[in-house]
Design a protein around this motif. Structure first.
Motif, PDB file in Angstrom:
ATOM      1  N   GLU A  65       0.855  -1.196   0.000  1.00  0.00           N
ATOM      2  CA  GLU A  65       0.000   0.000   0.000  1.00  0.00           C
ATOM      3  C   GLU A  65       0.880   1.231   0.000  1.00  0.00           C
ATOM      4  O   GLU A  65       2.040   1.169   0.383  1.00  0.00           O
ATOM      5  CB  GLU A  65      -0.874   0.030   1.276  1.00  0.00           C
ATOM      6  N   GLU A  68       2.559   4.938  -1.554  1.00  0.00           N
ATOM      7  CA  GLU A  68       3.271   5.371  -2.756  1.00  0.00           C
ATOM      8  C   GLU A  68       4.648   5.887  -2.395  1.00  0.00           C
ATOM      9  O   GLU A  68       4.862   6.320  -1.257  1.00  0.00           O
ATOM     10  CB  GLU A  68       2.518   6.544  -3.409  1.00  0.00           C
ATOM     11  N   GLY A  69       5.527   5.876  -3.361  1.00  0.00           N
ATOM     12  CA  GLY A  69       6.835   6.521  -3.204  1.00  0.00           C
ATOM     13  C   GLY A  69       7.577   6.051  -1.963  1.00  0.00           C
ATOM     14  O   GLY A  69       7.874   4.865  -1.817  1.00  0.00           O
ATOM     15  N   LEU A 101       5.811   3.343   1.510  1.00  0.00           N
ATOM     16  CA  LEU A 101       5.249   2.021   1.210  1.00  0.00           C
ATOM     17  C   LEU A 101       5.060   1.203   2.481  1.00  0.00           C
ATOM     18  O   LEU A 101       5.897   1.208   3.382  1.00  0.00           O
ATOM     19  CB  LEU A 101       6.172   1.263   0.253  1.00  0.00           C
TER      20      LEU A 101
END
Ligand code: PLP
Ligand code: SF4
Length: 352
Positions: A330, A332-333, A336
């Motif tokens: 789950e 982003e960037g 995580l």
């Protein structure tokens, strides 16, 4: 003295009634269903049923016709996975650049009530003629990008050993074909067909021949099936399994776990767990993708990687198969988070 003939496959409502599998009153209500969709119940499959009640037994449910099939839901399709839009010559379905389906015949040992090709298969679904088979083989021969030919149908192991051997030999002689894969329900429904002549027909000098069996419940892996799988694996044929996720058949962690464990035990690698297709009259078999993902998530923490198939959906309309299993990651960037099989989140560090 005449030898007793072996018990035959039941192919009609009358056959089912005569064999005591269906009562006459229920059969009378099923005329429309039987007219639309073929019936086929082998003696082996009948013996694998613990009851003859499709609401109660995972094998009976797969093969005995019910009135639920008379209901067509609005989303259901005549050609659920878009075979027709990708068929350049009779018998060939070419959807991906590197592989084709070769449907040499439309007959099956049994007729599954949830079949995604139920409007094409049936005992009248004759085999390709010799000229049609030659044209399909030419199609493959002329296209160097095709490295894999998948024999399906119908069921390719319903071909006589002689015809099957001829097709395998023809493909073996096409230098750019590396793999011949057969998808079949014969090993678990009419195991006696997997005799020496049939196994010999699958021996190729050069191409790798794989057999993918279609099996949905551990009860289908009876002694004849286990022996047939053994004959195939002893011949050096790698074995895979495809399973359709079906409500009332295998939509529980326990059912899937015992099936996948049994397959691995008999040298069969679970390959795909198919989300059920939108075939006509199959709504009673469908689960939601969320239910499928929850089952797959639960299996991850319990079973060997060898016993984990990829959960896939064939996108309606002919757009291909894609994995639809749960996501374990789950965010982003740099933010995580990975979930472990117990559901606990763990941050994963960004790349320095
Ligand atoms: C399912 C399918 C294949 C095989 O797909 P794999 O992901 O390689 O198992 C190939 N062609 C068509 C048209 C198919 O429906
Ligand atoms: S054996 Fe395969 S093709 Fe034949 S009826 Fe069953 S699911 Fe359909």
């Amino acid at each position: 003295m005449t030898a007793a003939s072996p018990p035959a496959t039941l192919r009609s409502l009358d056959d089912l009634v005569a064999a005591g599998v269906l009562d006459g009153a229920r059969a009378a209500s099923l005329g429309g269903v039987a007219a639309d969709f073929a019936i086929g119940v082998t003696p082996q499959v009948l013996a694998a049923m613990t009851t003859r009640d499709p609401a109660d037994d995972p094998v009976a449910r797969q093969y005995l016709p019910t009135l639920e099939e008379a209901t067509t839901a609005p989303e259901e399709l005549h050609d659920p996975i878009g075979d027709h839009v990708h068929s350049p010559v009779k018998g060939i379905v070419h959807r991906y650049p590197d592989r084709v389906l070769l449907k040499a015949l439309h007959a099956c040992p049994v007729y599954c009530r949830f079949c995604f090709r139920r409007e094409q298969v049936g005992p009248g679904g004759e085999a390709l003629t010799p000229a049609e088979t030659a044209a399909a083989l030419d199609y493959v021969r002329q296209r160097p990008a095709i490295s894999e030919v998948i024999l399906t149908g119908g069921d390719p192991l319903m071909l006589s050993p002689r015809r099957l051997a001829a097709i395998v030999a023809a493909l073996d002689a096409i230098p750019h074909v590396d793999v011949v894969r057969l998808h079949s329900r014969v090993p678990v429904t009419d195991s006696g067909r997997i005799d020496t002549a049939l196994v010999d027909a699958l021996r190729a000098s050069r191409v790798a021949v794989y057999v993918a069996i279609h099996c949905n419940h551990a009860n289908e892996l009876d002694q004849p099936a286990i022996a047939a799988l053994r004959r195939l694996s002893d011949a050096g044929i790698p074995l895979l399994a495809q399973t359709v996720l079906l409500r009332g058949v295998n939509d529980s962690v326990a059912a899937l776990e015992s099936l996948f464990r049994a397959l691995v035990r008999h040298r069969v690698k679970p390959y795909y767990l198919h989300h059920p297709d939108l075939a006509r009259g199959t709504g009673h078999f469908r689960v939601s993708i969320a239910e499928g993902q929850a089952l797959v998530r639960a299996l991850r923490g319990r079973l060997s990687g060898l016993a984990q198939p990829t959960y896939v959906l064939d996108i309606p309309g002919g757009f291909g198969k894609v994995p639809v299993g749960p996501s374990w990651i789950e965010g982003e960037g740099d933010a995580l988070v990975v979930r472990d099989p117990a559901g606990n989140p763990h941050p994963y560090p960004p790349r320095p």
